[in-house]
Design an enzyme around this catalytic site. Structure first.
Site, PDB file in Angstrom:
ATOM      1  CG  ASP A  82      -1.712  -1.179   1.242  1.00  0.00           C
ATOM      2  OD1 ASP A  82      -2.559  -1.508   0.363  1.00  0.00           O
ATOM      3  OD2 ASP A  82      -2.035  -1.771   1.954  1.00  0.00           O
TER       4      ASP A  82
ATOM      5  CE  LYS B 293       2.750  -2.451  -4.345  1.00  0.00           C
ATOM      6  NZ  LYS B 293       2.591  -2.129  -2.396  1.00  0.00           N
TER       7      LYS B 293
ATOM      8  CE  LYS C 271       0.628   9.980  -7.498  1.00  0.00           C
ATOM      9  NZ  LYS C 271       0.659  11.333  -7.302  1.00  0.00           N
TER      10      LYS C 271
ATOM     11  N   GLY D 118      -4.647  -4.315  -4.376  1.00  0.00           N
ATOM     12  CA  GLY D 118      -5.749  -3.635  -3.990  1.00  0.00           C
ATOM     13  C   GLY D 118      -4.799  -2.276  -4.392  1.00  0.00           C
ATOM     14  CG  HIS D 119      -2.174  -1.577  -6.956  1.00  0.00           C
ATOM     15  ND1 HIS D 119      -1.193  -2.545  -8.172  1.00  0.00           N
ATOM     16  CD2 HIS D 119      -1.989  -2.150  -5.724  1.00  0.00           C
ATOM     17  CE1 HIS D 119      -0.162  -3.442  -7.269  1.00  0.00           C
ATOM     18  NE2 HIS D 119      -0.792  -3.535  -6.674  1.00  0.00           N
TER      19      HIS D 119
ATOM     20  CD  GLN E  68       0.920  -8.705  -3.330  1.00  0.00           C
ATOM     21  OE1 GLN E  68       1.293  -9.781  -4.521  1.00  0.00           O
ATOM     22  NE2 GLN E  68      -0.164  -8.326  -3.242  1.00  0.00           N
TER      23      GLN E  68
HETATM   24  P1  IMO Z   1      -0.683  -4.461  -2.342  1.00  0.00           P
HETATM   25  O1  IMO Z   1       0.168  -5.028  -4.173  1.00  0.00           O
HETATM   26  C1  IMO Z   1      -0.881  -4.787   1.700  1.00  0.00           C
HETATM   27  C2  IMO Z   1      -0.928  -9.053   3.288  1.00  0.00           C
HETATM   28  C3  IMO Z   1      -1.852  -9.003   4.136  1.00  0.00           C
HETATM   29  C4  IMO Z   1      -1.798 -10.355   5.107  1.00  0.00           C
HETATM   30  C5  IMO Z   1      -0.780 -10.888   4.294  1.00  0.00           C
HETATM   31  C6  IMO Z   1      -0.405 -12.420   4.293  1.00  0.00           C
HETATM   32  O2  IMO Z   1      -1.953  -3.813  -2.430  1.00  0.00           O
HETATM   33  O3  IMO Z   1       0.127  -3.215  -1.645  1.00  0.00           O
HETATM   34  P2  IMO Z   1      -2.325 -12.159   1.823  1.00  0.00           P
HETATM   35  O4  IMO Z   1      -3.968 -12.794   1.558  1.00  0.00           O
HETATM   36  O5  IMO Z   1      -0.722 -12.741   0.433  1.00  0.00           O
HETATM   37  O6  IMO Z   1      -2.008 -14.391   2.244  1.00  0.00           O
HETATM   38  O7  IMO Z   1      -2.417 -12.230   3.082  1.00  0.00           O
HETATM   39  O8  IMO Z   1      -0.141  -9.421   3.783  1.00  0.00           O
HETATM   40  N1  IMO Z   1      -0.768  -8.413   2.158  1.00  0.00           N
HETATM   41  C7  IMO Z   1      -1.051  -6.870   1.550  1.00  0.00           C
HETATM   42  N2  IMO Z   1      -1.430  -5.918   2.140  1.00  0.00           N
HETATM   43  N3  IMO Z   1      -1.253  -4.665   0.798  1.00  0.00           N
HETATM   44  C8  IMO Z   1      -0.942  -5.754  -0.191  1.00  0.00           C
HETATM   45  O9  IMO Z   1      -1.060  -5.614  -1.660  1.00  0.00           O
HETATM   46  C9  IMO Z   1      -0.977  -7.227   0.339  1.00  0.00           C
HETATM   47  N4  IMO Z   1      -1.265  -8.043  -0.212  1.00  0.00           N
HETATM   48  C10 IMO Z   1      -1.233  -8.694   0.669  1.00  0.00           C
HETATM   49  O10 IMO Z   1      -2.635  -8.291   4.812  1.00  0.00           O
HETATM   50  O11 IMO Z   1      -0.905  -9.362   6.282  1.00  0.00           O
HETATM   51 MG    MG Z   2      -3.389  -3.095  -0.807  1.00  0.00          MG
END
Ligand code: IMO
Ligand code: MG
Length: 446
Positions: free
Chosen positions: A13, A16, A18, A40-41, A221
Site C-alpha cells: 500500500d 505502487k 499510482k 489493491g491498487h 505486495q
Molecule cells: P498491495 O499490492 C497490503 C498482506 C495481508 C496479510 C499478508 C498475507 O495492495 O500493496 P495474503 O492474502 O497475501 O496471503 O496475506 O499479506 N497483504 C497485503 N497488505 N497490501 C497488499 O497488496 C497485500 N497483499 C497481501 O494483509 O498480512
Molecule cells: Mg493493498
C-alpha cells in the site's frame, strides 16, 4: 529504455499503483509478476477512482499492453468481473494478455485460506496471519506442490477436468469443498471467455526488449511481505522483490535498467506481524484519517507508523534500488515534527541500523530510536498549484530537507515525490545525491 522494476519498499500500500500508472505513460508493456487479488491498487483519474486487483494498471492507457505474468495466481471469476467493470466504465483502454503459466485460484483455495486461518487461530491465536482470504497462500502452495492448474490448462476442458480431479484428491483433509462437477462447469464457462487473452507471454516481452520498447514490471505486495525476506511467517506467499519480478515475468536480470522502490513518508501495515514503528493513540488515528488508510481489498483499517530507515536500508540493498519514489508526503503536512526511526536497540542492548532480525518475534521486541525532522506545511491549493507550475523547486524547504535526509541515509536518491492522490500530483526531482539513477528512467520523467 529497457526493463524497469517497481517494488514496494514497505508492507504494501505504498501507492505502487499510482507511481506505476504515472510511469506507464512512457511504457509499452506493464507486467504484473506476482500475487493476485490480494493487491489493491488505487488510481485517481479525472473520471474518478479505480481500484485494480489483478489487471495491471497499464490497462488505463491506450497503446499499452498489460500482462498478467507467469508468476501470478489469478482468480478467473474475479478477473472476468474486473475486466467487465473496466469495460463498462470505459477504462479498458489498453490491451490485456494473460500468461499460460499463471496459476488459477480455485474455489477450493478460498475455502482452504479461511480454513488455515481458523486452524491457526484455534491452535495459537498469535499465529493468525490476517490474510486477505483471497486464496493466495493455498494457490501458491499447490503451485509449488505441483497440484496447481495453469491458465494454459484451464482453457482446455479435458485437461481442466483431469487436473481438477487430481487437485481435489490432494485435499482429503478439507471438508465441505464446493461440489467438483459444479466447480468444473463454472470454471469451464469462465475459461471459455478468458481464453482469447491467454498467451505465451515471455516471447512477446523478449521481442519487446529486442525492439528496445519499454517494459514496466508493476510491483504488488512488498519486499517486507516477501515469503523469504519479509517478516516470516507474517508474509504473503511469493517474492515481491526485484528478483521475484524477473522470475515472475521470464525476463533476464541483464535487461533491467532501473529498480524503483516505492515508500510512503510514513508507514502502514495491514494484517498481522511485527511493526516496530507503529503509532497508536490520537496520532495513529490522525494518520489513518489523513492518509485514508483503509485497505483497498479488504476494507480493513491499516495500522500506521513512522518511516523506518532500518527496514528501508535493508530493503534497498535487497532489491538494488536505483531510486526511490516517496509518496503521501501531503499526509504529514502540518505536523510540527516528523519522526523517522534511524536505528533499533534490541533487548540485549545491541544497536541495529540496516539489517533487521529475521525472526518476527525478535523484530517485534526491538525499540526504535527516532530522529525528529522538522515538519512541513499543509498542502493547500496554493502550494499544490505552485509545485505543479514550478516543479520540485516549490517544495517546502523542510520537506526538501527530509527528502535529502532519507536519500542520504538509504544511499538511494529520491527521484519522485507524490504529494496527492491524483495522477498529476507527482513531481520529478532528478538525481538527488547518493547513487546515480539509471539514465533511462531519469530521461523518462525529465
Ligand atoms: P498491495 O499490492 C497490503 C498482506 C495481508 C496479510 C499478508 C498475507 O495492495 O500493496 P495474503 O492474502 O497475501 O496471503 O496475506 O499479506 N497483504 C497485503 N497488505 N497490501 C497488499 O497488496 C497485500 N497483499 C497481501 O494483509 O498480512
Ligand atoms: Mg493493498
Amino acid at each position: 529504455m529497457g526493463v524497469i522494476v517497481v517494488v514496494g519498499a514497505q508492507f504494501g500500500d505504498e501507492a505502487k499503483g499510482k507511481i506505476t500508472d504515472y510511469l506507464a505513460a512512457q511504457a509499452r508493456y506493464v507486467v504484473r509478476t506476482g500475487g493476485g487479488p490480494n493487491a489493491g491498487h488505487s488510481i485517481h483519474l479525472a473520471e474518478g477512482a479505480v481500484v485494480l486487483h489483478q489487471v495491471p494498471c497499464g490497462i488505463l492507457r491506450a497503446g499499452v499492453t498489460s500482462v498478467c505474468g507467469p508468476g501470478m495466481v489469478l482468480d478467473p471469476k474475479a478477473l472476468e468481473e474486473e475486466i467487465r467493470t473496466l469495460q463498462e466504465r470505459g477504462l479498458f483502454r489498453g490491451e490485456l494478455i494473460i500468461s499460460e503459466r499463471a496459476h488459477a485460484i480455485l474455489p477450493t483455495h478460498l475455502v482452504e485460506d479461511a480454513w488455515e486461518e481458523e486452524l491457526r487461530s484455534a491452535t495459537n491465536p498469535t499465529a493468525v496471519l490476517g490474510t486477505t482470504r483471497r486464496g493466495i497462500g493455498p494457490a501458491y502452495a499447490d503451485r509449488y506442490g505441483r497440484w496447481g492448474i495453469r491458465f494454459g490448462e484451464l482453457i482446455r476442458p479435458a485437461k481442466l477436468a483431469e487436473r481438477l480431479e487430481l487437485l481435489y484428491a490432494s485435499k482429503p483433509y478439507l471438508k465441505n469443498l464446493p461440489d467438483r462437477s459444479q466447480v468444473l462447469a463454472d470454471l469451464s464457462e469462465v475459461a471459455t471467455r478468458l481464453a482469447p487473452y491467454v498467451r505465451p507471454t515471455e516471447p512477446i516481452l523478449w521481442s519487446a526488449v529486442e525492439r528496445n520498447e519499454s517494459i514496466l514490471l508493476e510491483g504488488a505486495q512488498s519486499a517486507l511481505l516477501d515469503v523469504d525476506f519479509g517478516t516470516y511467517p507474517y508474509v504473503t506467499s511469493h517474492h515481491p522483490t526485484s528478483a521475484g519480478a524477473l522470475v515472475g515475468s521470464g525476463l533476464p536480470p541483464s535487461e533491467v535498467t532501473a529498480v524503483i522502490g516505492i515508500t510512503k513518508a510514513y508507514a502502514t501495515r495491514v494484517g498481522a506481524g511485527p511493526f516496530p514503528t507503529e503509532v497508536a493513540g490520537d496520532m495513529g488515528a490522525y494518520l489513518q484519517r489523513e492518509g485514508g488508510e483503509r485497505g483497498a481489498t479488504t476494507g480493513r483499517l491499516r495500522q500506521v507508523g513512522w518511516l523506518d530507515l532500518v527496514l528501508l536500508r535493508y530493503v534497498a540493498r535487497l532489491n538494488g534500488f536505483s531510486s526511490l519514489a516517496l509518496t503521501k508526503v501531503d499526509v504529514l503536512g502540518g505536523l510540527d515534527e516528523v519522526p523517522v526511526a534511524v536505528q533499533y536497540v534490541t533487548p540485549s542492548g545491541e544497536t541495529l541500523t540496516n539489517y533487521p532480525p529475521a525472526d518476527a518475534e525478535e523484530l517485534a521486541r526491538v525499540t526504535p530510536v527516532y530522529e525528529k525532522m522538522p515538519g512541513w506545511p499543509k498542502f493547500n491549493e496554493r502550494l499544490v498549484e505552485r509545485i505543479r507550475s514550478e516543479g520540485a523547486a516549490a517544495l517546502p524547504s523542510t520537506l526538501k530537507q527530509f527528502i535529502d535526509y532519507v536519500g542520504r541515509e538509504t544511499r538511494v536518491p529520491i527521484e519522485w515525490v507524490s504529494y496527492g492522490p491524483r495522477r498529476e500530483q507527482t513531481v520529478w526531482l532528478g538525481r538527488s545525491g547518493g547513487r546515480t539513477a539509471a539514465a533511462g528512467i531519469s530521461a523518462w520523467a525529465g
